[in-house]
Enzyme design. Structure first.
Site, PDB file in Angstrom:
ATOM      1  N   CYS A  63       0.840  -1.156   0.027  1.00 47.30           N
ATOM      2  CA  CYS A  63       0.097  -0.025   0.072  1.00 47.30           C
ATOM      3  C   CYS A  63       0.837   1.240   0.017  1.00 47.30           C
ATOM      4  CB  CYS A  63      -1.052   0.073   1.108  1.00 47.30           C
ATOM      5  SG  CYS A  63      -0.580  -1.004   2.504  1.00 47.30           S
ATOM      6  N   GLN A 120       1.557 -10.865  -3.436  1.00 49.96           N
ATOM      7  CA  GLN A 120       0.137 -10.715  -3.412  1.00 49.96           C
ATOM      8  C   GLN A 120      -0.631 -10.005  -4.779  1.00 49.96           C
ATOM      9  OE1 GLN A 120       0.232  -7.767   0.114  1.00 49.96           O
ATOM     10  NE2 GLN A 120      -0.723  -9.378   1.050  1.00 49.96           N
ATOM     11  N   HIS A 141      -8.263  -1.749  -0.084  1.00 50.84           N
ATOM     12  CA  HIS A 141      -6.820  -2.642  -0.561  1.00 50.84           C
ATOM     13  C   HIS A 141      -8.008  -4.050  -0.501  1.00 50.84           C
ATOM     14  CE1 HIS A 141      -4.210  -0.463   2.320  1.00 50.84           C
ATOM     15  NE2 HIS A 141      -5.483   0.169   2.676  1.00 50.84           N
ATOM     16  N   LYS A 165     -12.039  -5.732   7.537  1.00 42.10           N
ATOM     17  CA  LYS A 165     -11.933  -6.529   6.212  1.00 42.10           C
ATOM     18  C   LYS A 165     -13.099  -7.452   6.100  1.00 42.10           C
ATOM     19  CE  LYS A 165      -8.307  -9.413   7.930  1.00 42.10           C
ATOM     20  NZ  LYS A 165      -6.741  -9.926   7.754  1.00 42.10           N
ATOM     21  N   ASP A 167      -2.344  -7.751  -5.409  1.00 41.02           N
ATOM     22  CA  ASP A 167      -2.931  -6.647  -4.780  1.00 41.02           C
ATOM     23  C   ASP A 167      -3.410  -5.616  -5.785  1.00 41.02           C
ATOM     24  OD1 ASP A 167      -3.254  -5.118  -2.269  1.00 41.02           O
ATOM     25  OD2 ASP A 167      -1.406  -5.144  -1.804  1.00 41.02           O
ATOM     26  N   HIS A 202      -5.220  -1.675  -5.117  1.00 41.98           N
ATOM     27  CA  HIS A 202      -5.737  -0.454  -4.080  1.00 41.98           C
ATOM     28  C   HIS A 202      -6.811   0.365  -5.072  1.00 41.98           C
ATOM     29  CE1 HIS A 202      -2.085  -1.897  -2.283  1.00 41.98           C
ATOM     30  NE2 HIS A 202      -2.776  -1.708  -1.046  1.00 41.98           N
ATOM     31  N   ARG A 256       7.655 -10.890   4.967  1.00 41.56           N
ATOM     32  CA  ARG A 256       7.056 -10.774   6.413  1.00 41.56           C
ATOM     33  C   ARG A 256       7.889 -11.776   7.196  1.00 41.56           C
ATOM     34  NH1 ARG A 256       0.487 -10.073   5.296  1.00 41.56           N
ATOM     35  NH2 ARG A 256       0.760  -8.419   3.999  1.00 41.56           N
TER      36      ARG A 256
END
Length: 639
Positions: free
Chosen positions: A336, A383, A513, A467, A385, A387, A365
RNA sequence: GCUGGUGUAGCUCAGUGGCAGAGCAGCGCACUCGUAAUGCGCAGGCCGUCGGUUCAAGUCCGACCACCAGCUCCA
């Protein structure tokens, strides 16, 4: 004059019984099969013991092992037998809790020394004695004070703690079998002889009340069934599940690996990359269609950025850091903040919103060593991902659009079964209560509009927002979070994001997200287990293997192979000097969807003999007909 | 990270203080074969790593690493 009570059965039938009749008494009037199989009873919607007296107007429904509630009663009684056996062999053990779970039960004990596998065998033996004795199980009711005194006298401190947490006026129930009494709401089976087949499976540490600050107790897991054959079946299913394990299949099918040199950092092999690339190109196509633009942001970014985003305060335990030219940098754990910089690169107009920026983002991570699990739980993953920056009035449609996308992927394309959770504000969170309330309600509303069943997962949201999570199941029934939609009012604030509204003034956008696969790694793991390695043709690393019978057929086989290759089919020629049986077996083991056998007949007739990995021999076809067929399957992503 | 378990050939596993083994896979040779394993032969080992006990350690002890199950945590 004897009073009568009226009992209603599930089929609508009614009968009268004398006052004080129990379900067990009623059962005597029923069929023999039910008499043998009933474990408990639901009376006016509440599950109780068979021995409980029935109220005046009782709608009864007998529960057997085929009912979820029946199974829970059975497993719960099994847990009590386990506890009784442990108390006989280890009188100093303190009892914590022992509930039924999906496929069995467990019981937590506080013991000075952890249980060994040999202890487990002894306990299993003692349980067999208890079952053989068929001890009657009876319910006792008492006040909180009485219960507290009783358990305190036995030094059962955990039970006392549980009692102390109940409202003082609560009537406490206990269940007694032989010399053993346990605090328990029940219900239970009538006697210990019901638990005919059971097996203790494993022992593991578990924190009291699931809190790692508390003492670690010893948890014994077991499973039980009313018949030995059912137990054997269950144990066999567990063995079968191991054969679907993605870690095993990943090695056997040569898809991926992890090495001691990089715990939690998976390696993709050529075949694994084919699956991955197919998933990614499908993903790109679908996202382009739905108005997403793809970006890519760096893996390493200045530490200051992560302080601004709140990750330093809320996520640093999970982050890796490095130093470049004496300055602090971090390896991104999320995409993000990078994406924010892309949004901010210029002034955005309200006309452009929603802006949907997608990124196949590689994140790292630091996960605790004990949680790593093949490709399901790793320390670096990609990911899928995106946004989405939008106006407040666009939020709902955007959420609905994402739900639609996830459903399309999961249900239609892959045929998965999944469940949805709504995760709310965690303890460690940024922002005030009101903004969380607003965000959580927006997600809830979208779920309601969509009519999706969901369960609420209190306190499991991200630190910047609540979420919606989509969970998929692995071969052993464990569920893994894959897709997620997170609503974020805070990050745009932190980064002072804005767009120019119709009024010419600056306005704050809302950010969403979201991921669909979740992580490519985890998704491939789930896919592998779901299909037991037999991927749909469009994903299969090798779609066709051409198998010439003897050397003299190799030329024609090569011709067929070339023909398919030109048609963009992933095909391999197996021209080794081996028998047909051998080559077919190997292709089957590798889960290759199609095998094309060519011998004298096929060479003469310019055909191929088609064999499907599941459908068997499909007979002869011309290469052209076969190619059309497989290209159709690939194009339509046939499962 | 915590509790317990497991680490021997690429894979699956035997080997309980005295010469490191088998099957499969790999390589070579023969066989030229019709829908799930042809035969013979050859190679292949820092017995997870480090340290200790012992005349002698794959085997016993300790630490560490990795993996497995579970807990906590999470995409």
């Amino acid at each position: 004059m004897l009073r009568l009570i009226s009992v209603t059965f599930p089929d609508g039938g009614k009968r009268q019984f004398p006052e004080g009749a129990t379900a067990a008494g009623v059962l005597k009037e029923m069929g023999r099969r039910l008499q043998k199989e009933a474990l408990g009873v639901r009376v006016n919607g509440k599950t109780v013991d068979l021995a409980a007296p029935l109220p005046e107007d009782a709608a009864v429904e007998f529960l057997t092992f085929d009912d979820e509630d029946g199974r829970d009663i059975f497993r719960h009684s099994s847990a009590h037998i386990l506890a009784q056996a442990v108390k006989r062999l280890f009188p100093e053990a303190r009892l914590a809790i022992g509930p039924p779970i999906t496929d069995g039960f467990y019981y937590d004990f506080d013991v000075a020394r952890p249980f060994t596998p040999e202890d487990l065998e002894r306990i299993q033996g003692e349980m067999e004695q208890i079952v053989k004795a068929a001890l009657p199980i009876s319910r006792l009711e008492m006040s909180g004070d009485e219960a507290r005194t009783m358990f305190a006298a036995q030094d059962e401190t955990y039970k006392v703690e549980i009692i102390d947490d109940l409202p003082p006026e609560t009537v406490i129930s206990c269940y007694r079998q032989g010399e053993f009494t346990d605090l328990c709401v029940g219900p239970h089976v009538p006697d210990t002889g019901y638990i005919r087949a059971f097996k203790l499976l494993s022992v593991a540490g578990a924190y009291w009340r699931g809190d790692e600050r508390n003492k670690m107790l010893q948890r014994i897991y077991g499973t039980s069934f009313p018949k030995k054959s059912l137990l054997d079946e269950h144990l066999y299913r567990l063995e079968e599940a191991k054969r679907r394990d993605h870690r095993r299949l990943g090695a056997e099918l040569d898809l991926f690996s992890v090495h001691e040199e990089g715990p939690g950092f998976p390696f993709f092999h050529p075949k694994g990359m084919i699956v991955r690339n197919e998933l990614e190109s499908f993903w790109r196509e679908e996202h382009r269609r739905r108005g997403y633009q793809e970006i890519r942001t760096p893996v390493v970014l200045r530490g200051e950025l992560w302080e601004r985003s709140g990750h330093w305060d809320h996520y640093k335990e999970n982050m890796y850091f490095t130093t470049i030219d004496d300055q602090n940098f971090a390896i991104k754990p999320m995409n993000c903040p990078g994406c924010m910089l892309v949004y901010q690169r210029r002034v955005n107009s309200y006309r452009e919103l929603p802006i949907r920026l997608a990124e196949m983002g590689l994140v790292h991570r630091h996960e605790l060593s004990g949680v790593l699990h093949g490709m399901m739980r790793v320390r670096c993953f990609t990911q899928d991902d995106a946004h989405i920056f939008c106006r407040r009035d666009q939020v709902k449609d955007e959420i609905l659009g994402i739900i639609d996308l996830v459903e399309y992927f999961y249900r239609e394309v892959f045929g998965f079964d999944y469940h949805v959770e709504l995760s709310t504000k965690p303890e460690k969170a940024m922002g005030d209560e009101a903004i969380w309330e607003l965000a959580t309600e927006a997600l809830r509303e979208a779920l309601e509009v969509r009519g999706l069943a969901y369960k609420v997962n209190e306190g499991d949201g991200a630190f910047y927002g609540p979420k919606i999570d989509f969970h998929l199941r692995d071969s052993l029934g464990r569920t893994w979070q894959c897709g997620t939609i997170q609503l974020d009012f805070l990050m745009p604030e932190k980064f002072d994001l804005f767009y120019i509204g119709e009024d010419g003034r600056r306005h704050r956008p809302v950010m969403l997200h979201r991921v669909v696969f979740g992580s490519i790694e985890r998704f491939i793991a789930i896919l592998t287990e779901h299909f037991a390695g037999a991927f749909p043709v469009w994903l299969a690393p090798v779609q066709v293997r051409v198998i010439p019978i003897a050397d003299r057929h190799a030329g024609y086989a090569a011709e067929v192979t070339g023909f398919l290759k030109e048609g963009n089919v992933r095909v391999e020629l197996d021209a080794r000097n081996e028998k047909v049986n051998y080559k077919i077996r190997e292709a089957q083991v590798q889960k290759v969807p199609y095998m094309l056998v060519v011998g004298d007949k096929e060479v003469a007739e310019r055909t191929v003999a088609v064999r499907h990995r599941a459908g068997g021999d499909l007979g002869p076809m011309t290469p052209g007909v076969f190619r059309d067929r497989i290209q159709g399957e690939i194009k339509n992503k046939l499962i």
